[in-house]
Design an enzyme around this catalytic site. Sequence first.
Site, PDB file in Angstrom:
ATOM      1  N   SER A   1       0.851  -1.185   0.000  1.00  0.00           N
ATOM      2  CA  SER A   1       0.000   0.000   0.000  1.00  0.00           C
ATOM      3  C   SER A   1       0.887   1.236   0.000  1.00  0.00           C
ATOM      4  O   SER A   1       2.014   1.199   0.522  1.00  0.00           O
ATOM      5  CB  SER A   1      -0.898   0.021   1.238  1.00  0.00           C
TER       6      SER A   1
ATOM      7  N   TYR B   1      -1.580  -1.023  10.322  1.00  0.00           N
ATOM      8  CA  TYR B   1      -1.700  -1.170   8.869  1.00  0.00           C
ATOM      9  C   TYR B   1      -0.489  -0.559   8.169  1.00  0.00           C
ATOM     10  O   TYR B   1       0.162  -1.211   7.339  1.00  0.00           O
ATOM     11  CB  TYR B   1      -2.992  -0.512   8.380  1.00  0.00           C
TER      12      TYR B   1
END
Length: 256
Positions: free
Chosen positions: A148, A162
């Site tokens: 990401s 995350y």
Amino acid sequence: MNDLFSLQGRVALVTGGSRGIGRMIAAGYLRQGARVYISARKAQACDATARELSALGTCISLPADVSGMEGVQALAAEIEKREPHLDILVNNAGAAWGESFDSFPEKGWDKVVDLNMKTPFFLTQALHGALKRAARPERPAKVINIASIDGISVNMWETYSYSASKAGLIHLTRRMALRLAQDHIVMSAIAPGPFASEMNKEARDHGEEVAKHVPAGRIGNDDDMAGAAIFLASRAGDYVLGETLVVDGGVTHARR
């Protein structure tokens, strides 16, 4: 040029393939001629997506919860039972957790880090034999980790585990790529930006507003993700080793 990007005759497994980015990648691989297995924790959703994608080619549902070692081993065993080898593995299954610093819980750390960083390592390890059987010097097997842009630059949200897990996955990709290259397995990664998905509800539900902050002027679409994944999985990406391809319309540059 068609051969350069062809996946004809190759066997692929896409985890988290029932929706979002995983589905985009699976659909792209099917259009390029691959035989695609998709896995997801929810069996009904996985089966439904496989039925829909079968209009594009051979798509097979293998429901699995790969958040723990038992599920990882079971999925690998199922692939081994069904196929003599595996050409492409896409480690896409992931999770996120957002909560304020003062109340961020241990379970929000363990769940996310285990699935986003630990699972790609151990699923690749479990499928190492199947990947080696597909790999040749002139046509390596491929492993693609879905990271990401939040592992590259910092967003405004309190998604501590995350961001850390995706940054870790990017570095893990580099480390594993050096080892797997010995077996003619090429590992790389993709760092998506704003794509409409369950993981990115802002882009899904407020796409026009999110697009205002994207230099390209829009959020990503299915073909943007499929194109990147096809490039890395095909002959075109054979010499891209350990790198993370950023597919974000320029968002990371705007954050700096």
